[in-house]
Design an enzyme around this catalytic site. Sequence first.
Site, PDB file in Angstrom:
ATOM      1  N   SER A 192       0.793  -1.229   0.000  1.00 60.82           N
ATOM      2  CA  SER A 192       0.000   0.000   0.000  1.00 60.82           C
ATOM      3  C   SER A 192       0.822   1.275   0.000  1.00 60.82           C
ATOM      4  CB  SER A 192      -0.959   0.020   1.197  1.00 60.82           C
ATOM      5  OG  SER A 192      -0.234  -0.004   2.405  1.00 60.82           O
ATOM      6  N   TYR A 221      -9.822  -4.562  16.362  1.00 57.92           N
ATOM      7  CA  TYR A 221      -9.023  -5.628  15.747  1.00 57.92           C
ATOM      8  C   TYR A 221      -9.705  -6.991  15.911  1.00 57.92           C
ATOM      9  CZ  TYR A 221      -4.903  -8.427  14.536  1.00 57.92           C
ATOM     10  OH  TYR A 221      -4.038  -9.317  13.943  1.00 57.92           O
TER      11      TYR A 221
END
Length: 257
Positions: free
Chosen positions: A45, A166
């Site tokens: 990314s 998460y």
Amino acid sequence: MITGKTEDFDLSGRVALITGGSKGIGRAISIALAEKGADVIINYSTDDSAAKDVVSEINSLNRSGQVVTAIKADVSNSAEVEEMFGQIKKGPGRLDILVNNAGIIRDKLLMFMTEDDWDRVIDINLKGVYNCCKTAIRLMIGEKYGKIVNMASPSAILGRPGQTNYASSKGGVISFTRSLAREIARFNICVNAVSPGLIETEMMDELNDDVIKELLSAVPIGRLGTPVEVTGAVLFLASEKSNYITGQVLSVDGGLT
């Protein structure tokens, strides 16, 4: 006869995409798949240098005819994912193996967690899996073959203070894996998850020594794992030795769960 030797995981002629494939566990997986003969597409990314480094390392294997490329794309962005798969269609024209490894953590107690902390973790860790799987299976269904390996986490099962975002994202990955496995099994596509425990990666660098010591106290083996120790599970699930396995979660966590 199944001997368990690593040569059983021959991936020659296969095309594999590893998201988040330039660092940590993703880097180890990219190299391991390439070592077994796969043409490897490394998604990343932001860090161009890390991506170039892993491409160079794989090219140094000097495997004749093997193709390794890196494609920059944010897996949470559906347009960028479509563009990435557009390049795959123009290149190899097919995809045999998808490893959804891209992930981030932004640990905070819920009362201090911002909406951006929540959204970004869910977007990368869970929506990224949705984006990549949705696009990949269009290629795999045409070939009537595919191996999808999604990266989960013990946090999905155990939970931990400060990881509501998460843990939710990884719990979603497990549920997503099991549901998609049922959807596309008839097309000879297997969908499984690997759940690494405490592994020596950049993510662990964000935890202080006291936290790591506390976490290790719950691990029967009593140490951190290494990225290479995760690759064996991924290689197995990406190979034809796992053709009768789908919808499963394989824990690589030193007995944590």
